[in-house]
Write an enzyme that holds these catalytic residues in place. Structure first.
Site, PDB file in Angstrom:
ATOM      1  CB  VAL A  23      44.551  52.420  30.017  1.00  0.00           C
ATOM      2  CG1 VAL A  23      45.501  52.884  28.926  1.00  0.00           C
ATOM      3  CG2 VAL A  23      43.143  52.239  29.443  1.00  0.00           C
ATOM      4  CG  ASN A  55      45.187  31.189  48.111  1.00  0.00           C
ATOM      5  OD1 ASN A  55      44.819  31.853  49.069  1.00  0.00           O
ATOM      6  ND2 ASN A  55      44.542  31.221  46.957  1.00  0.00           N
ATOM      7  N   GLY A  57      48.407  51.127  40.107  1.00  0.00           N
ATOM      8  CA  GLY A  57      48.644  52.545  39.881  1.00  0.00           C
ATOM      9  C   GLY A  57      49.661  53.146  40.822  1.00  0.00           C
TER      10      GLY A  57
END
Length: 571
Positions: free
Chosen positions: A256, A453, A504
């Protein structure tokens, strides 16, 4: 007094000699003297005009395609670790041997030329790998004594609805069988060397030019014409996680995400979200312990639900026990109301659905909550209902698997004017998109791009140009298996992407990136090159709305979002 002073001096001298001895042993153990001698000798023979540029050493860290799994089996963790070590070892070998020779004589400022050399080198390696695999297959076929068994038939379609069976939608005809998952794109062992060297060259060029990396990337993007302004991307900050690996019944919301209003600086936005996060922590501490449940782990086995209400995930946000789709949204909505913030005004929401993790192939449906399954068509109705209940949600990330192309069309037609439909995992790799020359395989509003990569700086410029040309939005994202290298923030600013998704506000590797974003914002503000954010956070149905919100680098932001308000047109 003199004796004491002499004693201290004598002690300092002995300590210094001891440190010098330790340093000599350390450098000798790591073969530093020999390597420095070789470097200086080669510099003398080459006699470059820019001696210090030639001796410049630049370190980089690049993420790989390996995902960080919660609650993964030890066997899976061990297998991935072996594969990761092999990939790193091969990449280091490429850099120390062939690539060093290939790039000899090129200057760091010639990024496009360097990237072309890297691309050619990688294509040759891919061809070598293909030929090796074909040879191995031919050898296996020639030594086989019996023909290989035919491939298993596709899974049967899900059974028709039975009386009393819970359904999210009434079907008028038989459900289509689920399309099997596409095999993952092959990743050549050692490919991270290409992306790492390309980034190292860009960073070396920035150091030699005495520029921040973001400016050099912007110059590359704009054909060496310096843009007048650089804009900070809008933040996508993960606050809570209620995905497949979370201990509650809810699977649908892997992240969220909160998006502060564009009228705030990045630092103000993070301060506001830290306040919200603090209240989420308080709410979790006051919650009663959950009842034990059983939920599938990533390897398909069963695991008992942990007796906790919240823990920190590898995404840098809290993993919370919730059983319904509305619960995490109501939690954030209530906290914002208590702080004097309004969802849809001061901040907006986005949901990372991670639909590819939810598909139960034995049933041919998405398991949105433990024991609750939805087919692809029912998922469209679920998302429409969700946006109707929570109009502050302005983005859905990976609402479907990439194989469900019809449902991507359906959800875009239903919600495309009200929220962004973004492909992350559902999209192909940057290399594949550029190879095919088509980024509109699915119907979506934008793409999440990552530097992993074999992706070079030129690839990033090219893919963002394609995205801009299609009037889509670009989200620069960090990988799940993160490092503390903050270069991707410079890449996002220099490329001029719409959003930056760093996870976060916890864990050092993510906090480092947020701090780098604050530094860039401050430096751009000081030299007058910080552009005003003109990105849309509104859609055709809300084009005339206006919002009052504080703006300004020197204005403080309180928990209630107060300050010196000024009217800003959201569009």
């Amino acid at each position: 007094m003199g004796e004491e002073g002499g004693g201290r001096s004598c002690g300092s001298t002995r300590e210094l000699q001891k440190l010098k001895q330790q340093a000599m042993e350390y450098y000798r153990e790591n073969d530093v003297p020999r390597r420095l001698e070789e470097l200086l000798n080669s510099t003398f023979y080459l006699q470059p005009a820019d001696v210090y540029g030639h001796l410049n050493i630049c370190s980089v860290v690049i993420a790989t395609h390996f995902e960080a799994h919660e609650n993964a089996s030890p066997e899976l963790v061990e297998a991935e670790e072996v594969e990761r070590l092999d990939a790193v070892s091969t990449a280091v070998q490429w850099v120390n041997e062939t690539l060093t020779e290939e790039l000899q004589g090129l200057v760091p400022s010639s990024q496009a030329e360097v990237d072309q050399v890297l691309r050619t080198f990688f294509e040759n390696k891919v061809q070598e790998d293909k030929e090796r695999k074909e040879l191995e297959k031919n050898l296996e076929d020639s030594t086989a004594f019996s023909p290989q068994p035919p491939p298993p038939p596709p899974p049967p379609p899900p059974p028709s609805k039975k009386k009393g069976q819970k359904q999210g939608r009434m079907e008028t005809s038989a459900e289509k069988p689920v399309i099997p998952a596409e095999p993952p794109e092959p990743v050549l062992c050692g490919s991270m060397a290409i992306g790492a060297v390309s980034l190292a060259v860009a960073k070396a060029s920035a150091v030699l030019d005495n520029n921040p990396l973001c400016l050099n990337i912007a110059l590359l993007k704009h054909h060496q014409e310096q843009p007048e302004k650089l804009t900070i991307p809008l933040l996508m900050v993960s606050l809570v996680s209620c995905g497949k690996s979370s201990p509650g019944k809810l699977n649908l919301m892997k992240e969220v995400i909160c998006i502060p209003h564009p009228g705030l600086t990045a630092k103000q936005g993070v301060e506001m979200l830290l306040e919200i996060q603090k209240h989420i922590n308080k709410a979790i501490e006051m919650s009663p312990p959950p009842k034990p449940e059983t939920k599938k782990s990533h390897d398909g086995g069963k695991r008992g639900q942990q007796q906790i209400t919240g823990k920190m995930s590898h995404l840098g946000c809290l993993t919370i026990n919730y059983d319904t789709i509305e619960q995490p949204l109501l939690l954030i909505q209530g906290i914002c109301a208590n702080l004097g913030l309004e969802l849809g005004t001061n901040l907006h929401l986005a949901i990372n659905c991670a639909a590819h993790e939810l598909m139960d192939y034995s049933k041919g449906k998405y398991e949105v909550m433990m024991g609750t399954y939805k087919n692809a068509a029912e998922m469209v109705d679920l998302y429409v209902d969700l946006i109707n209940k929570f109009p502050s949600i302005i983005a859905l990330i990976d609402p479907f698997r990439k194989e469900d192309s019809e449902q991507w069309d359906s959800i875009y037609n239903a919600l495309g004017s009200r929220c962004y439909i973004i492909a992350g995992t559902a999209s192909k790799s940057i290399s594949k998109l550029l190879e095919e020359g088509n980024i509109s395989i699915l119907k979506y509003s934008g793409l999440i791009i990552k530097h992993i990569n074999q992706t070079t700086m030129s690839d990033l410029v090219e893919i963002t140009n394609l995205i801009d040309g299609k009037k889509l939005i670009a989200v620069f994202g960090s990988t799940e298996g993160e490092s503390s290298d903050d270069s991707l923030v410079d890449l996002a600013v220099g490329l001029g992407v719409r959003f930056i998704k760093l996870g976060g506000l916890s864990r050092g590797e993510r906090v480092t990136k947020y701090n780098r974003l604050f530094t860039i914002e401050e430096e751009l503000g000081q030299n007058g090159t910080l552009g005003m954010c003109c990105f849309l956070l509104c859609f055709p149905l809300a084009m005339n709305k206006r919002t009052k919100i504080g703006r300004g680098r020197n204005r403080s932001l309180s928990a209630g979002g107060q300050g010196n308000p000024k009217t800003i047109n959201k569009c």
